[in-house]
Design a protein around this motif. Structure first.
Motif, PDB file in Angstrom:
ATOM      1  N   ARG A   1       0.814  -1.212   0.000  1.00 59.50           N
ATOM      2  CA  ARG A   1       0.000   0.000   0.000  1.00 59.50           C
ATOM      3  C   ARG A   1       0.851   1.267   0.000  1.00 59.50           C
ATOM      4  NH1 ARG A   1      -5.004  -1.385   4.157  1.00 59.50           N
ATOM      5  NH2 ARG A   1      -5.898  -3.074   2.908  1.00 59.50           N
ATOM      6  N   ASP A   2       2.072   1.186   0.551  1.00 58.22           N
ATOM      7  CA  ASP A   2       2.943   2.365   0.546  1.00 58.22           C
ATOM      8  C   ASP A   2       3.672   2.527  -0.782  1.00 58.22           C
ATOM      9  OD1 ASP A   2       4.822   0.343   0.680  1.00 58.22           O
ATOM     10  OD2 ASP A   2       5.590   0.889   2.648  1.00 58.22           O
ATOM     11  N   GLY A   3       3.386   1.660  -1.749  1.00 57.62           N
ATOM     12  CA  GLY A   3       3.996   1.778  -3.062  1.00 57.62           C
ATOM     13  C   GLY A   3       5.329   1.102  -3.197  1.00 57.62           C
ATOM     14  N   LEU A   4       5.855   0.514  -2.117  1.00 57.06           N
ATOM     15  CA  LEU A   4       7.167  -0.118  -2.164  1.00 57.06           C
ATOM     16  C   LEU A   4       7.031  -1.604  -2.494  1.00 57.06           C
ATOM     17  CD1 LEU A   4       8.789   1.584   0.943  1.00 57.06           C
ATOM     18  CD2 LEU A   4       9.272   2.038  -1.460  1.00 57.06           C
ATOM     19  N   PRO A   5       8.067  -2.192  -3.121  1.00 57.30           N
ATOM     20  CA  PRO A   5       7.991  -3.608  -3.473  1.00 57.30           C
ATOM     21  C   PRO A   5       7.824  -4.514  -2.259  1.00 57.30           C
ATOM     22  CG  PRO A   5       9.788  -2.513  -4.634  1.00 57.30           C
ATOM     23  CD  PRO A   5       9.286  -1.551  -3.626  1.00 57.30           C
ATOM     24  N   VAL A   6       7.132  -5.614  -2.466  1.00 64.30           N
ATOM     25  CA  VAL A   6       6.951  -6.592  -1.399  1.00 64.30           C
ATOM     26  C   VAL A   6       8.280  -7.221  -1.018  1.00 64.30           C
ATOM     27  CG1 VAL A   6       5.874  -8.792  -0.818  1.00 64.30           C
ATOM     28  CG2 VAL A   6       4.566  -7.049  -2.046  1.00 64.30           C
ATOM     29  N   THR A   7       9.106  -7.553  -1.999  1.00 64.70           N
ATOM     30  CA  THR A   7      10.361  -8.248  -1.736  1.00 64.70           C
ATOM     31  C   THR A   7      11.442  -7.238  -1.371  1.00 64.70           C
ATOM     32  OG1 THR A   7       9.746  -9.985  -3.302  1.00 64.70           O
ATOM     33  CG2 THR A   7      12.064  -9.855  -2.666  1.00 64.70           C
ATOM     34  N   GLN A   8      11.907  -7.323  -0.120  1.00 66.32           N
ATOM     35  CA  GLN A   8      12.938  -6.422   0.386  1.00 66.32           C
ATOM     36  C   GLN A   8      13.929  -7.236   1.207  1.00 66.32           C
ATOM     37  OE1 GLN A   8      11.245  -3.159   2.629  1.00 66.32           O
ATOM     38  NE2 GLN A   8       9.461  -2.999   1.281  1.00 66.32           N
ATOM     39  N   TRP A   9      15.172  -6.758   1.226  1.00 68.35           N
ATOM     40  CA  TRP A   9      16.183  -7.395   2.071  1.00 68.35           C
ATOM     41  C   TRP A   9      17.320  -6.408   2.295  1.00 68.35           C
ATOM     42  CZ3 TRP A   9      15.569  -8.491  -3.086  1.00 68.35           C
ATOM     43  CH2 TRP A   9      16.697  -8.378  -3.914  1.00 68.35           C
ATOM     44  N   GLY A  10      18.271  -6.820   3.114  1.00 62.52           N
ATOM     45  CA  GLY A  10      19.396  -5.947   3.426  1.00 62.52           C
ATOM     46  C   GLY A  10      19.278  -5.387   4.823  1.00 62.52           C
ATOM     47  N   VAL A  11      20.004  -4.302   5.112  1.00 66.00           N
ATOM     48  CA  VAL A  11      19.930  -3.699   6.439  1.00 66.00           C
ATOM     49  C   VAL A  11      18.552  -3.078   6.630  1.00 66.00           C
ATOM     50  CG1 VAL A  11      22.417  -3.247   6.400  1.00 66.00           C
ATOM     51  CG2 VAL A  11      20.837  -1.435   5.730  1.00 66.00           C
ATOM     52  N   ASP A  12      18.163  -2.832   7.871  1.00 69.71           N
ATOM     53  CA  ASP A  12      16.885  -2.196   8.145  1.00 69.71           C
ATOM     54  C   ASP A  12      16.801  -0.854   7.421  1.00 69.71           C
ATOM     55  OD1 ASP A  12      16.137  -4.288   9.759  1.00 69.71           O
ATOM     56  OD2 ASP A  12      16.704  -3.281  11.630  1.00 69.71           O
ATOM     57  N   ALA A  13      15.612  -0.521   6.958  1.00 67.67           N
ATOM     58  CA  ALA A  13      15.446   0.704   6.188  1.00 67.67           C
ATOM     59  C   ALA A  13      15.936   1.929   6.956  1.00 67.67           C
ATOM     60  CB  ALA A  13      13.985   0.876   5.789  1.00 67.67           C
ATOM     61  N   GLY A  14      15.700   1.956   8.263  1.00 66.48           N
ATOM     62  CA  GLY A  14      16.123   3.099   9.057  1.00 66.48           C
ATOM     63  C   GLY A  14      17.620   3.247   9.168  1.00 66.48           C
ATOM     64  N   ASP A  15      18.347   2.155   8.948  1.00 69.89           N
ATOM     65  CA  ASP A  15      19.810   2.174   9.046  1.00 69.89           C
ATOM     66  C   ASP A  15      20.491   2.259   7.695  1.00 69.89           C
ATOM     67  OD1 ASP A  15      19.629   1.869  11.830  1.00 69.89           O
ATOM     68  OD2 ASP A  15      19.536  -0.318  11.657  1.00 69.89           O
ATOM     69  N   ALA A  16      19.742   2.207   6.620  1.00 74.82           N
ATOM     70  CA  ALA A  16      20.323   2.150   5.273  1.00 74.82           C
ATOM     71  C   ALA A  16      20.705   3.538   4.782  1.00 74.82           C
ATOM     72  CB  ALA A  16      19.340   1.504   4.301  1.00 74.82           C
ATOM     73  N   ALA A  17      21.918   3.663   4.278  1.00 75.60           N
ATOM     74  CA  ALA A  17      22.338   4.915   3.642  1.00 75.60           C
ATOM     75  C   ALA A  17      21.761   5.033   2.239  1.00 75.60           C
ATOM     76  CB  ALA A  17      23.863   4.994   3.586  1.00 75.60           C
ATOM     77  N   LEU A  18      21.542   3.888   1.582  1.00 72.23           N
ATOM     78  CA  LEU A  18      21.071   3.861   0.208  1.00 72.23           C
ATOM     79  C   LEU A  18      19.983   2.806   0.035  1.00 72.23           C
ATOM     80  CD1 LEU A  18      24.509   3.699  -1.679  1.00 72.23           C
ATOM     81  CD2 LEU A  18      23.168   5.773  -1.212  1.00 72.23           C
ATOM     82  N   ALA A  19      19.158   3.011  -0.983  1.00 72.59           N
ATOM     83  CA  ALA A  19      18.237   1.972  -1.449  1.00 72.59           C
ATOM     84  C   ALA A  19      18.727   1.470  -2.799  1.00 72.59           C
ATOM     85  CB  ALA A  19      16.824   2.526  -1.588  1.00 72.59           C
ATOM     86  N   VAL A  20      18.623   0.171  -3.008  1.00 72.92           N
ATOM     87  CA  VAL A  20      18.915  -0.428  -4.313  1.00 72.92           C
ATOM     88  C   VAL A  20      17.595  -0.889  -4.920  1.00 72.92           C
ATOM     89  CG1 VAL A  20      20.109  -2.274  -5.543  1.00 72.92           C
ATOM     90  CG2 VAL A  20      21.203  -1.172  -3.575  1.00 72.92           C
ATOM     91  N   LEU A  21      17.256  -0.331  -6.071  1.00 69.76           N
ATOM     92  CA  LEU A  21      16.069  -0.778  -6.807  1.00 69.76           C
ATOM     93  C   LEU A  21      16.519  -1.900  -7.730  1.00 69.76           C
ATOM     94  CD1 LEU A  21      13.054  -0.392  -7.442  1.00 69.76           C
ATOM     95  CD2 LEU A  21      13.736   1.216  -9.235  1.00 69.76           C
ATOM     96  N   ALA A  22      16.189  -3.139  -7.367  1.00 73.57           N
ATOM     97  CA  ALA A  22      16.706  -4.337  -8.037  1.00 73.57           C
ATOM     98  C   ALA A  22      15.657  -4.858  -9.017  1.00 73.57           C
ATOM     99  CB  ALA A  22      17.052  -5.401  -7.002  1.00 73.57           C
ATOM    100  N   VAL A  23      15.997  -4.848 -10.319  1.00 70.22           N
ATOM    101  CA  VAL A  23      15.024  -5.162 -11.371  1.00 70.22           C
ATOM    102  C   VAL A  23      15.457  -6.434 -12.096  1.00 70.22           C
ATOM    103  CG1 VAL A  23      13.827  -4.290 -13.408  1.00 70.22           C
ATOM    104  CG2 VAL A  23      14.504  -2.709 -11.591  1.00 70.22           C
TER     105      VAL A  23
ATOM    106  N   ASP B   1       9.180   4.520 -12.525  1.00 73.09           N
ATOM    107  CA  ASP B   1       8.919   5.855 -11.982  1.00 73.09           C
ATOM    108  C   ASP B   1       8.114   5.774 -10.696  1.00 73.09           C
ATOM    109  OD1 ASP B   1      10.215   7.552 -13.823  1.00 73.09           O
ATOM    110  OD2 ASP B   1       8.535   7.437 -15.218  1.00 73.09           O
ATOM    111  N   GLY B   2       7.123   4.894 -10.670  1.00 69.55           N
ATOM    112  CA  GLY B   2       6.301   4.755  -9.476  1.00 69.55           C
ATOM    113  C   GLY B   2       7.091   4.288  -8.274  1.00 69.55           C
ATOM    114  N   TYR B   3       7.975   3.332  -8.494  1.00 68.27           N
ATOM    115  CA  TYR B   3       8.789   2.856  -7.379  1.00 68.27           C
ATOM    116  C   TYR B   3       9.792   3.906  -6.923  1.00 68.27           C
ATOM    117  CZ  TYR B   3       6.859  -1.816  -7.518  1.00 68.27           C
ATOM    118  OH  TYR B   3       6.007  -2.881  -7.447  1.00 68.27           O
ATOM    119  N   LEU B   4      10.344   4.670  -7.854  1.00 70.64           N
ATOM    120  CA  LEU B   4      11.256   5.742  -7.459  1.00 70.64           C
ATOM    121  C   LEU B   4      10.522   6.779  -6.622  1.00 70.64           C
ATOM    122  CD1 LEU B   4      13.267   6.193 -10.772  1.00 70.64           C
ATOM    123  CD2 LEU B   4      14.120   5.224  -8.614  1.00 70.64           C
ATOM    124  N   ALA B   5       9.281   7.090  -6.980  1.00 74.69           N
ATOM    125  CA  ALA B   5       8.494   8.030  -6.189  1.00 74.69           C
ATOM    126  C   ALA B   5       8.211   7.462  -4.797  1.00 74.69           C
ATOM    127  CB  ALA B   5       7.182   8.363  -6.911  1.00 74.69           C
ATOM    128  N   ALA B   6       7.900   6.156  -4.732  1.00 78.49           N
ATOM    129  CA  ALA B   6       7.643   5.536  -3.438  1.00 78.49           C
ATOM    130  C   ALA B   6       8.901   5.524  -2.573  1.00 78.49           C
ATOM    131  CB  ALA B   6       7.112   4.120  -3.634  1.00 78.49           C
TER     132      ALA B   6
END
Length: 218
Positions: free
Chosen positions: A6-28, A86-91
């Protein structure tokens, strides 16, 4: 075209916790793959302070025909998939990761989709990792006006005789990225397999670690 929360972000996520991440990787992912392929590949990366977000294409394909065919043969799916990016980048921006804190990473069809997106709608990402892909369509694209990718580090990797992605298109794409200002690290190794090499994983890790250090904490 892609399942999302519902927040527009992909269901599949992994890596460090979002709050601790310096970067996001959009993996396609590529054709006939899914997020799990890139999640398994990312296990070959070294440690980096990033969180991965992996969308999934409907039917596990972003567009129906080979990427070197005329653009019209892949419509409307191609435009819909570009809009999905574009939608995921906005999310991601809404979640605290504006483009300057996002590294798009794609393999095969996913790398082709991202290459086309970056060259037709350029923005200053934190970095870019393209594994065995090039922009879509039979003819070279015109370079973006000016240098909208100035200073963006880009890892571009492939093998010389890949069965699906000719090396000349990878080289053309790397040159277009350079002309747009990106700092391109291009390497095309000998081989005939459609794979992400260990060296490509190591190069991606170096980019993520260096870029995260420059970006600093959020």
């Amino acid at each position: 075209m892609s399942t999302q929360r519902r927040d527009g972000l992909p269901v599949t996520q992994w890596g460090v916790d979002a709050g601790d991440a310096a970067l996001a990787v959009l993996a396609v992912h590529g054709r006939a793959q899914g997020p799990s392929f890139l999640r398994e590949t990312a296990r070959r990366f070294g440690a980096a302070p990033v969180r991965f977000y992996a969308p999934e294409a409907e039917g596990n394909t972003w567009y129906p025909r080979p990427f070197l065919e005329p653009l019209a043969s892949n419509q409307p799916d191609l435009d819909e998939s570009l809009a999905t990016v574009d939608g995921y980048l906005a999310a991601l921006a809404g979640a605290g990761f504006p483009p300057e804190r996002v590294v798009p990473w794609g393999f095969s069809q996913g790398a082709c989709l991202l290459a086309h997106h970056v060259l037709t709608a350029p923005r200053r990402f934190a970095g870019l990792v393209l594994c065995t892909g090039g922009h879509v369509g039979p003819d070279p694209l015109p370079p973006p006006a000016g240098t909208p990718l100035r200073g963006v580090p880009a890892v571009v990797r492939s093998v010389e005789d890949d069965p699906w992605v000719p090396s000349h298109r990878v080289r053309e794409t790397a040159e277009l990225l350079r002309r747009a200002g990106a700092d391109v690290d291009l390497r095309i190794d000998p081989g005939t397999e459609h794979v992400i090499t260990d060296e490509a994983c190591a190069a991606a890790t170096r980019l993520l670690v260096a870029t995260a250090a420059r970006a600093g904490p959020r």
